[in-house]
Design a protein around this motif. Structure first.
Motif, PDB file in Angstrom:
ATOM      1  N   ARG A 132       0.794  -1.225   0.000  1.00  0.00           N
ATOM      2  CA  ARG A 132       0.000   0.000   0.000  1.00  0.00           C
ATOM      3  C   ARG A 132       0.834   1.286   0.000  1.00  0.00           C
ATOM      4  O   ARG A 132       0.306   2.379  -0.093  1.00  0.00           O
ATOM      5  N   SER A 133       2.166   1.171   0.171  1.00  0.00           N
ATOM      6  CA  SER A 133       3.005   2.379   0.156  1.00  0.00           C
ATOM      7  C   SER A 133       4.358   2.056  -0.458  1.00  0.00           C
ATOM      8  O   SER A 133       4.745   0.881  -0.545  1.00  0.00           O
ATOM      9  N   CYS A 134       5.082   3.100  -0.845  1.00  0.00           N
ATOM     10  CA  CYS A 134       6.422   2.899  -1.406  1.00  0.00           C
ATOM     11  C   CYS A 134       7.367   2.322  -0.334  1.00  0.00           C
ATOM     12  O   CYS A 134       8.228   1.494  -0.638  1.00  0.00           O
ATOM     13  N   GLU A 135       7.182   2.778   0.910  1.00  0.00           N
ATOM     14  CA  GLU A 135       8.031   2.260   2.001  1.00  0.00           C
ATOM     15  C   GLU A 135       7.786   0.758   2.151  1.00  0.00           C
ATOM     16  O   GLU A 135       8.704  -0.035   2.366  1.00  0.00           O
ATOM     17  N   GLY A 136       6.505   0.381   2.066  1.00  0.00           N
ATOM     18  CA  GLY A 136       6.148  -1.037   2.165  1.00  0.00           C
ATOM     19  C   GLY A 136       6.760  -1.843   1.035  1.00  0.00           C
ATOM     20  O   GLY A 136       7.220  -2.973   1.237  1.00  0.00           O
ATOM     21  N   LEU A 137       6.801  -1.246  -0.151  1.00  0.00           N
ATOM     22  CA  LEU A 137       7.404  -1.932  -1.301  1.00  0.00           C
ATOM     23  C   LEU A 137       8.890  -2.176  -1.030  1.00  0.00           C
ATOM     24  O   LEU A 137       9.420  -3.265  -1.269  1.00  0.00           O
ATOM     25  N   ASP A 138       9.528  -1.147  -0.498  1.00  0.00           N
ATOM     26  CA  ASP A 138      10.948  -1.240  -0.133  1.00  0.00           C
ATOM     27  C   ASP A 138      11.162  -2.409   0.851  1.00  0.00           C
ATOM     28  O   ASP A 138      12.061  -3.229   0.682  1.00  0.00           O
ATOM     29  N   ASP A 139      10.270  -2.512   1.845  1.00  0.00           N
ATOM     30  CA  ASP A 139      10.375  -3.592   2.858  1.00  0.00           C
ATOM     31  C   ASP A 139      10.190  -4.966   2.212  1.00  0.00           C
ATOM     32  O   ASP A 139      10.903  -5.914   2.549  1.00  0.00           O
ATOM     33  N   TRP A 140       9.221  -5.073   1.307  1.00  0.00           N
ATOM     34  CA  TRP A 140       8.967  -6.375   0.662  1.00  0.00           C
ATOM     35  C   TRP A 140      10.194  -6.838  -0.140  1.00  0.00           C
ATOM     36  O   TRP A 140      10.555  -8.010  -0.097  1.00  0.00           O
ATOM     37  N   ILE A 141      10.788  -5.896  -0.872  1.00  0.00           N
ATOM     38  CA  ILE A 141      11.962  -6.279  -1.681  1.00  0.00           C
ATOM     39  C   ILE A 141      13.090  -6.749  -0.759  1.00  0.00           C
ATOM     40  O   ILE A 141      13.739  -7.774  -1.012  1.00  0.00           O
ATOM     41  N   LYS A 142      13.287  -6.017   0.343  1.00  0.00           N
ATOM     42  CA  LYS A 142      14.347  -6.416   1.295  1.00  0.00           C
ATOM     43  C   LYS A 142      14.049  -7.801   1.857  1.00  0.00           C
ATOM     44  O   LYS A 142      14.937  -8.635   2.013  1.00  0.00           O
TER      45      LYS A 142
END
Ligand SMILES: Cc1cc2nc3c(=O)[nH]c(=O)nc-3n(C[C@H](O)[C@H](O)[C@H](O)COP(=O)(O)O)c2cc1C
Length: 329
Positions: free
Chosen positions: A54-64
Protein backbone atom coordinates in the motif's frame (compact mmCIF):
# COMPACT_ATOMS: atom_id res chain seq x y z
CA UNK A 1 13.37 -32.02 -29.33
CA UNK A 2 15.93 -29.80 -27.64
CA UNK A 3 14.06 -27.79 -25.02
CA UNK A 4 17.12 -25.64 -24.37
CA UNK A 5 16.94 -23.80 -27.65
CA UNK A 6 18.34 -20.35 -27.16
CA UNK A 7 16.52 -17.76 -29.22
CA UNK A 8 18.12 -14.77 -27.56
CA UNK A 9 20.10 -13.48 -24.66
CA UNK A 10 17.14 -13.37 -22.26
CA UNK A 11 16.43 -17.03 -22.81
CA UNK A 12 20.05 -17.72 -22.09
CA UNK A 13 19.76 -15.86 -18.80
CA UNK A 14 16.39 -17.35 -17.82
CA UNK A 15 17.20 -20.98 -18.61
CA UNK A 16 20.32 -20.70 -16.49
CA UNK A 17 18.47 -19.54 -13.40
CA UNK A 18 15.23 -21.54 -13.51
CA UNK A 19 14.53 -25.25 -13.20
CA UNK A 20 11.12 -25.06 -14.97
CA UNK A 21 10.28 -22.49 -17.69
CA UNK A 22 7.59 -20.72 -15.67
CA UNK A 23 6.88 -17.24 -14.40
CA UNK A 24 4.30 -17.12 -11.59
CA UNK A 25 2.31 -14.11 -12.80
CA UNK A 26 1.72 -10.98 -10.71
CA UNK A 27 -1.81 -10.84 -9.30
CA UNK A 28 -3.42 -7.84 -7.65
CA UNK A 29 -4.16 -8.47 -3.94
CA UNK A 30 -3.06 -12.13 -4.26
CA UNK A 31 0.73 -12.14 -4.73
CA UNK A 32 2.90 -11.59 -1.66
CA UNK A 33 6.54 -12.05 -0.59
CA UNK A 34 5.93 -15.60 0.71
CA UNK A 35 4.67 -16.65 -2.72
CA UNK A 36 7.55 -14.94 -4.48
CA UNK A 37 10.17 -16.55 -2.22
CA UNK A 38 8.57 -19.99 -2.54
CA UNK A 39 8.65 -19.64 -6.34
CA UNK A 40 12.25 -18.43 -6.54
CA UNK A 41 13.44 -21.07 -4.07
CA UNK A 42 11.77 -23.80 -6.11
CA UNK A 43 13.30 -22.65 -9.38
CA UNK A 44 10.63 -20.55 -11.09
CA UNK A 45 10.37 -16.78 -11.44
CA UNK A 46 8.11 -15.26 -8.77
CA UNK A 47 6.47 -11.85 -9.12
CA UNK A 48 4.10 -9.39 -7.52
CA UNK A 49 2.42 -6.10 -8.51
CA UNK A 50 4.11 -3.11 -6.82
CA UNK A 51 0.62 -1.90 -5.86
CA UNK A 52 0.05 -4.96 -3.65
CA UNK A 53 1.98 -2.99 -1.09
CA UNK A 54 0.00 0.00 0.00
CA UNK A 55 3.00 2.38 0.16
CA UNK A 56 6.42 2.90 -1.41
CA UNK A 57 8.03 2.26 2.00
CA UNK A 58 6.15 -1.04 2.17
CA UNK A 59 7.40 -1.93 -1.30
CA UNK A 60 10.95 -1.24 -0.13
CA UNK A 61 10.37 -3.59 2.86
CA UNK A 62 8.97 -6.38 0.66
CA UNK A 63 11.96 -6.28 -1.68
CA UNK A 64 14.35 -6.42 1.30
CA UNK A 65 12.37 -9.33 2.77
CA UNK A 66 12.46 -11.31 -0.51
CA UNK A 67 16.18 -10.66 -1.01
CA UNK A 68 17.02 -11.60 2.59
CA UNK A 69 14.87 -14.76 2.52
CA UNK A 70 16.41 -15.94 -0.73
CA UNK A 71 19.91 -15.18 0.54
CA UNK A 72 19.44 -17.29 3.67
CA UNK A 73 17.90 -20.09 1.61
CA UNK A 74 20.82 -19.99 -0.86
CA UNK A 75 23.31 -20.26 1.99
CA UNK A 76 21.50 -23.26 3.46
CA UNK A 77 20.90 -24.89 0.05
CA UNK A 78 24.04 -24.24 -2.01
CA UNK A 79 23.05 -26.78 -4.70
CA UNK A 80 19.62 -25.31 -5.42
CA UNK A 81 18.79 -23.00 -8.31
CA UNK A 82 17.26 -19.77 -7.03
CA UNK A 83 15.29 -17.98 -9.70
CA UNK A 84 15.12 -14.19 -9.95
CA UNK A 85 12.01 -12.24 -9.02
CA UNK A 86 9.95 -9.69 -10.93
CA UNK A 87 7.88 -6.67 -10.01
CA UNK A 88 4.85 -5.60 -12.03
CA UNK A 89 4.35 -1.90 -12.63
CA UNK A 90 1.09 -0.63 -14.09
CA UNK A 91 2.06 1.98 -16.68
CA UNK A 92 -0.94 4.24 -17.03
CA UNK A 93 -1.98 7.67 -15.82
CA UNK A 94 -4.28 6.13 -13.22
CA UNK A 95 -1.23 4.84 -11.31
CA UNK A 96 -0.06 7.72 -9.09
CA UNK A 97 2.83 5.65 -7.68
CA UNK A 98 4.51 4.93 -11.01
CA UNK A 99 7.51 7.27 -10.52
CA UNK A 100 8.07 6.51 -6.83
CA UNK A 101 7.75 2.75 -7.24
CA UNK A 102 10.20 2.88 -10.13
CA UNK A 103 12.72 4.71 -7.92
CA UNK A 104 12.50 1.90 -5.35
CA UNK A 105 13.02 -0.70 -8.10
CA UNK A 106 16.05 1.22 -9.38
CA UNK A 107 17.47 1.48 -5.85
CA UNK A 108 17.22 -2.31 -5.44
CA UNK A 109 18.15 -3.10 -9.05
CA UNK A 110 15.09 -5.36 -9.32
CA UNK A 111 16.15 -7.97 -11.90
CA UNK A 112 12.90 -8.11 -13.92
CA UNK A 113 10.20 -5.47 -14.37
CA UNK A 114 6.88 -6.54 -15.87
CA UNK A 115 4.96 -3.66 -17.41
CA UNK A 116 1.29 -3.71 -18.26
CA UNK A 117 -1.36 -1.36 -19.66
CA UNK A 118 1.08 0.97 -21.43
CA UNK A 119 4.59 1.59 -22.76
CA UNK A 120 6.83 4.13 -21.04
CA UNK A 121 10.12 4.66 -22.88
CA UNK A 122 11.80 6.44 -19.94
CA UNK A 123 10.99 3.52 -17.68
CA UNK A 124 12.37 1.01 -20.19
CA UNK A 125 15.60 3.01 -20.68
CA UNK A 126 16.02 3.52 -16.93
CA UNK A 127 15.59 -0.18 -16.14
CA UNK A 128 18.05 -1.07 -18.92
CA UNK A 129 20.41 1.49 -17.40
CA UNK A 130 20.89 -0.59 -14.25
CA UNK A 131 20.92 -3.89 -16.16
CA UNK A 132 17.30 -4.86 -15.51
CA UNK A 133 15.08 -6.82 -17.87
CA UNK A 134 11.70 -5.55 -19.11
CA UNK A 135 8.90 -7.94 -20.02
CA UNK A 136 5.75 -6.36 -21.40
CA UNK A 137 2.15 -7.65 -21.43
CA UNK A 138 0.54 -7.61 -24.89
CA UNK A 139 -2.85 -8.78 -26.12
CA UNK A 140 -2.50 -8.09 -29.86
CA UNK A 141 0.03 -7.61 -32.65
CA UNK A 142 -0.20 -3.81 -32.61
CA UNK A 143 0.77 -3.70 -28.92
CA UNK A 144 3.52 -6.24 -29.54
CA UNK A 145 5.09 -4.19 -32.37
CA UNK A 146 4.97 -1.04 -30.23
CA UNK A 147 6.71 -2.88 -27.38
CA UNK A 148 9.38 -4.33 -29.68
CA UNK A 149 10.04 -0.85 -31.15
CA UNK A 150 10.47 0.45 -27.59
CA UNK A 151 13.11 -2.29 -27.09
CA UNK A 152 11.50 -4.35 -24.35
CA UNK A 153 13.42 -7.57 -23.66
CA UNK A 154 10.47 -9.89 -24.02
CA UNK A 155 6.73 -10.14 -24.56
CA UNK A 156 4.04 -11.71 -22.45
CA UNK A 157 1.35 -12.84 -24.89
CA UNK A 158 -1.88 -12.70 -22.87
CA UNK A 159 -4.45 -14.84 -24.68
CA UNK A 160 -8.13 -15.62 -24.37
CA UNK A 161 -9.39 -17.19 -21.17
CA UNK A 162 -6.59 -15.73 -19.02
CA UNK A 163 -7.23 -14.55 -15.48
CA UNK A 164 -7.28 -10.77 -14.93
CA UNK A 165 -7.36 -8.48 -17.97
CA UNK A 166 -7.32 -11.18 -20.63
CA UNK A 167 -6.92 -10.88 -24.38
CA UNK A 168 -9.21 -12.39 -26.97
CA UNK A 169 -6.73 -14.09 -29.28
CA UNK A 170 -6.28 -17.82 -29.61
CA UNK A 171 -2.75 -18.76 -28.42
CA UNK A 172 -1.87 -20.74 -31.59
CA UNK A 173 -2.85 -17.76 -33.74
CA UNK A 174 -1.14 -15.16 -31.54
CA UNK A 175 2.16 -17.00 -30.98
CA UNK A 176 2.23 -18.14 -34.61
CA UNK A 177 1.90 -14.59 -35.91
CA UNK A 178 4.34 -13.17 -33.33
CA UNK A 179 6.93 -15.75 -34.36
CA UNK A 180 6.60 -14.69 -38.01
CA UNK A 181 8.48 -11.46 -37.19
CA UNK A 182 9.90 -11.80 -33.65
CA UNK A 183 12.47 -14.28 -32.38
CA UNK A 184 12.91 -12.73 -28.94
CA UNK A 185 11.63 -14.00 -25.62
CA UNK A 186 7.91 -14.81 -25.37
CA UNK A 187 6.00 -16.00 -22.31
CA UNK A 188 2.53 -17.36 -23.03
CA UNK A 189 -0.32 -16.48 -20.66
CA UNK A 190 -3.82 -17.89 -20.44
CA UNK A 191 -5.22 -21.11 -18.95
CA UNK A 192 -1.87 -22.81 -18.29
CA UNK A 193 -2.63 -25.09 -15.35
CA UNK A 194 -0.61 -28.31 -15.81
CA UNK A 195 2.98 -29.29 -16.53
CA UNK A 196 1.91 -30.62 -19.94
CA UNK A 197 0.44 -27.15 -20.70
CA UNK A 198 3.90 -25.64 -20.08
CA UNK A 199 5.41 -27.99 -22.65
CA UNK A 200 2.51 -27.23 -25.03
CA UNK A 201 3.31 -23.51 -24.73
CA UNK A 202 6.90 -24.23 -25.77
CA UNK A 203 5.85 -26.51 -28.63
CA UNK A 204 3.61 -23.70 -29.83
CA UNK A 205 6.64 -21.38 -30.03
CA UNK A 206 6.71 -19.67 -26.62
CA UNK A 207 9.77 -19.84 -24.38
CA UNK A 208 8.13 -19.70 -20.97
CA UNK A 209 4.68 -20.23 -19.47
CA UNK A 210 3.12 -17.39 -17.48
CA UNK A 211 0.74 -18.78 -14.88
CA UNK A 212 -1.66 -16.85 -12.67
CA UNK A 213 -4.90 -18.61 -11.71
CA UNK A 214 -3.10 -21.89 -10.94
CA UNK A 215 -1.29 -20.16 -8.07
CA UNK A 216 -4.38 -18.60 -6.45
CA UNK A 217 -5.32 -21.85 -4.71
CA UNK A 218 -1.83 -22.40 -3.25
CA UNK A 219 -1.53 -22.22 0.52
CA UNK A 220 0.77 -19.16 0.33
CA UNK A 221 -1.63 -17.09 -1.82
CA UNK A 222 -3.37 -14.16 -0.24
CA UNK A 223 -6.88 -15.31 -1.19
CA UNK A 224 -9.92 -16.17 0.98
CA UNK A 225 -10.62 -19.88 1.36
CA UNK A 226 -14.00 -19.26 -0.26
CA UNK A 227 -12.23 -17.78 -3.32
CA UNK A 228 -9.94 -20.83 -3.49
CA UNK A 229 -12.91 -23.21 -3.20
CA UNK A 230 -14.78 -21.29 -5.92
CA UNK A 231 -11.85 -21.85 -8.29
CA UNK A 232 -11.54 -25.54 -7.38
CA UNK A 233 -15.20 -26.16 -8.18
CA UNK A 234 -15.37 -23.93 -11.27
CA UNK A 235 -15.51 -24.99 -14.89
CA UNK A 236 -15.16 -22.87 -18.00
CA UNK A 237 -18.87 -22.00 -17.94
CA UNK A 238 -18.42 -20.43 -14.48
CA UNK A 239 -16.15 -17.68 -15.84
CA UNK A 240 -17.49 -14.44 -17.34
CA UNK A 241 -15.48 -12.06 -19.56
CA UNK A 242 -16.75 -8.54 -19.03
CA UNK A 243 -15.59 -4.91 -18.98
CA UNK A 244 -18.39 -3.95 -16.56
CA UNK A 245 -16.43 -4.66 -13.40
CA UNK A 246 -13.05 -2.95 -13.81
CA UNK A 247 -13.67 -0.94 -16.99
CA UNK A 248 -11.29 -3.17 -19.01
CA UNK A 249 -12.40 -6.64 -20.21
CA UNK A 250 -11.37 -9.24 -17.63
CA UNK A 251 -12.38 -12.74 -16.52
CA UNK A 252 -14.26 -13.17 -13.24
CA UNK A 253 -15.90 -16.01 -11.32
CA UNK A 254 -19.66 -15.71 -11.94
CA UNK A 255 -20.41 -16.97 -8.44
CA UNK A 256 -18.52 -14.05 -6.89
CA UNK A 257 -20.75 -11.65 -8.85
CA UNK A 258 -23.99 -13.32 -7.76
CA UNK A 259 -22.66 -13.45 -4.19
CA UNK A 260 -22.33 -9.64 -4.36
CA UNK A 261 -25.93 -9.33 -5.58
CA UNK A 262 -25.11 -8.74 -9.25
CA UNK A 263 -27.56 -10.17 -11.79
CA UNK A 264 -25.38 -11.73 -14.52
CA UNK A 265 -28.23 -11.61 -17.06
CA UNK A 266 -28.52 -7.83 -16.70
CA UNK A 267 -24.77 -7.23 -16.85
CA UNK A 268 -24.47 -7.00 -20.65
CA UNK A 269 -26.99 -4.17 -20.83
CA UNK A 270 -25.61 -2.07 -17.98
CA UNK A 271 -22.82 0.47 -17.96
CA UNK A 272 -20.14 0.02 -15.31
CA UNK A 273 -22.15 -1.07 -12.32
CA UNK A 274 -23.56 1.56 -9.97
CA UNK A 275 -22.50 -0.35 -6.89
CA UNK A 276 -18.92 -0.46 -8.18
CA UNK A 277 -18.92 3.22 -9.06
CA UNK A 278 -20.22 3.98 -5.55
CA UNK A 279 -17.44 1.74 -4.20
CA UNK A 280 -19.91 -0.53 -2.38
CA UNK A 281 -18.55 -3.53 -4.25
CA UNK A 282 -14.88 -3.60 -5.13
CA UNK A 283 -13.50 -5.27 -8.25
CA UNK A 284 -10.81 -7.83 -7.29
CA UNK A 285 -11.62 -7.61 -3.57
CA UNK A 286 -15.30 -8.70 -3.68
CA UNK A 287 -15.53 -9.75 -7.32
CA UNK A 288 -12.92 -12.43 -7.82
CA UNK A 289 -10.95 -12.96 -10.98
CA UNK A 290 -9.94 -16.33 -12.41
CA UNK A 291 -9.16 -17.62 -15.88
CA UNK A 292 -10.86 -20.46 -17.75
CA UNK A 293 -7.96 -22.70 -16.66
CA UNK A 294 -9.78 -22.96 -13.29
CA UNK A 295 -11.52 -26.06 -14.68
CA UNK A 296 -8.28 -28.04 -14.32
CA UNK A 297 -7.53 -26.89 -10.74
CA UNK A 298 -8.85 -29.13 -7.97
CA UNK A 299 -6.43 -28.78 -5.07
CA UNK A 300 -4.71 -26.53 -2.60
CA UNK A 301 -1.01 -27.28 -2.44
CA UNK A 302 2.01 -25.47 -1.13
CA UNK A 303 3.96 -23.79 -3.91
CA UNK A 304 6.78 -26.29 -3.35
CA UNK A 305 4.34 -29.20 -3.92
CA UNK A 306 2.75 -27.49 -6.91
CA UNK A 307 6.10 -26.89 -8.63
CA UNK A 308 7.15 -30.48 -7.88
CA UNK A 309 3.94 -31.74 -9.57
CA UNK A 310 4.26 -29.36 -12.51
CA UNK A 311 7.85 -30.53 -13.07
CA UNK A 312 6.80 -34.19 -12.98
CA UNK A 313 3.92 -33.55 -15.43
CA UNK A 314 6.23 -31.52 -17.69
CA UNK A 315 8.86 -34.29 -17.77
CA UNK A 316 6.21 -36.98 -18.41
CA UNK A 317 4.77 -34.93 -21.27
CA UNK A 318 8.27 -34.40 -22.70
CA UNK A 319 8.93 -38.16 -22.49
CA UNK A 320 5.63 -38.89 -24.29
CA UNK A 321 6.47 -36.29 -26.94
CA UNK A 322 9.98 -37.67 -27.49
CA UNK A 323 8.65 -41.29 -27.68
CA UNK A 324 6.02 -40.22 -30.21
CA UNK A 325 8.56 -38.37 -32.37
CA UNK A 326 11.00 -41.32 -32.18
CA UNK A 327 8.25 -43.66 -33.43
CA UNK A 328 7.53 -41.29 -36.36
CA UNK A 329 11.24 -41.10 -37.30
C1 LIG B 1 -6.72 -12.26 -9.51
C2 LIG B 1 -5.83 -11.78 -10.60
C3 LIG B 1 -5.20 -10.55 -10.48
C4 LIG B 1 -4.35 -10.09 -11.49
N1 LIG B 1 -3.69 -8.91 -11.32
C5 LIG B 1 -2.77 -8.49 -12.25
C6 LIG B 1 -2.01 -7.32 -12.03
O1 LIG B 1 -2.11 -6.64 -11.01
N2 LIG B 1 -1.11 -6.97 -12.99
C7 LIG B 1 -0.95 -7.71 -14.13
O2 LIG B 1 -0.12 -7.34 -14.97
N3 LIG B 1 -1.66 -8.82 -14.36
C8 LIG B 1 -2.56 -9.24 -13.43
N4 LIG B 1 -3.26 -10.40 -13.63
C9 LIG B 1 -3.00 -11.20 -14.85
C10 LIG B 1 -1.88 -12.22 -14.58
O3 LIG B 1 -0.66 -11.54 -14.35
C11 LIG B 1 -1.72 -13.20 -15.77
O4 LIG B 1 -1.60 -12.51 -16.99
C12 LIG B 1 -2.89 -14.16 -15.89
O5 LIG B 1 -3.30 -14.60 -14.62
C13 LIG B 1 -2.50 -15.38 -16.73
O6 LIG B 1 -3.61 -16.17 -17.04
P1 LIG B 1 -4.12 -17.41 -16.13
O7 LIG B 1 -4.72 -16.80 -14.90
O8 LIG B 1 -5.13 -18.07 -16.99
O9 LIG B 1 -2.94 -18.26 -15.80
C14 LIG B 1 -4.14 -10.88 -12.65
C15 LIG B 1 -4.78 -12.13 -12.76
C16 LIG B 1 -5.61 -12.59 -11.76
C17 LIG B 1 -6.26 -13.92 -11.89
Amino acid sequence: MNMNKITNEINNIFYGVTSLPVIAAPMFLISNPDMVMACCQNGIIGSFPALNQRSCEGLDDWIKKIRAGNKIFAKENPDKIIAPFAINIIVNKANPRLKDDLQICIKHKVPIIITSLGINQDLIDTVHGYGGIILHDVINIRHAKKAIDAKVDGLIAVCNGAGGHAGTLNPFAFIGELRSFYNGFIALAGCISKGSDILAAQLMGADFAYMGTRFITTSEANADNEYKEMIKTAGTSDIIYTDKISGIPANFLKKSLTKSGIDIDLLANSDTLDAIIKNEIKAWKNIWSAGQGAGAIKDTLSIEELIFNLTKEYNNALYRYNSASDSIN
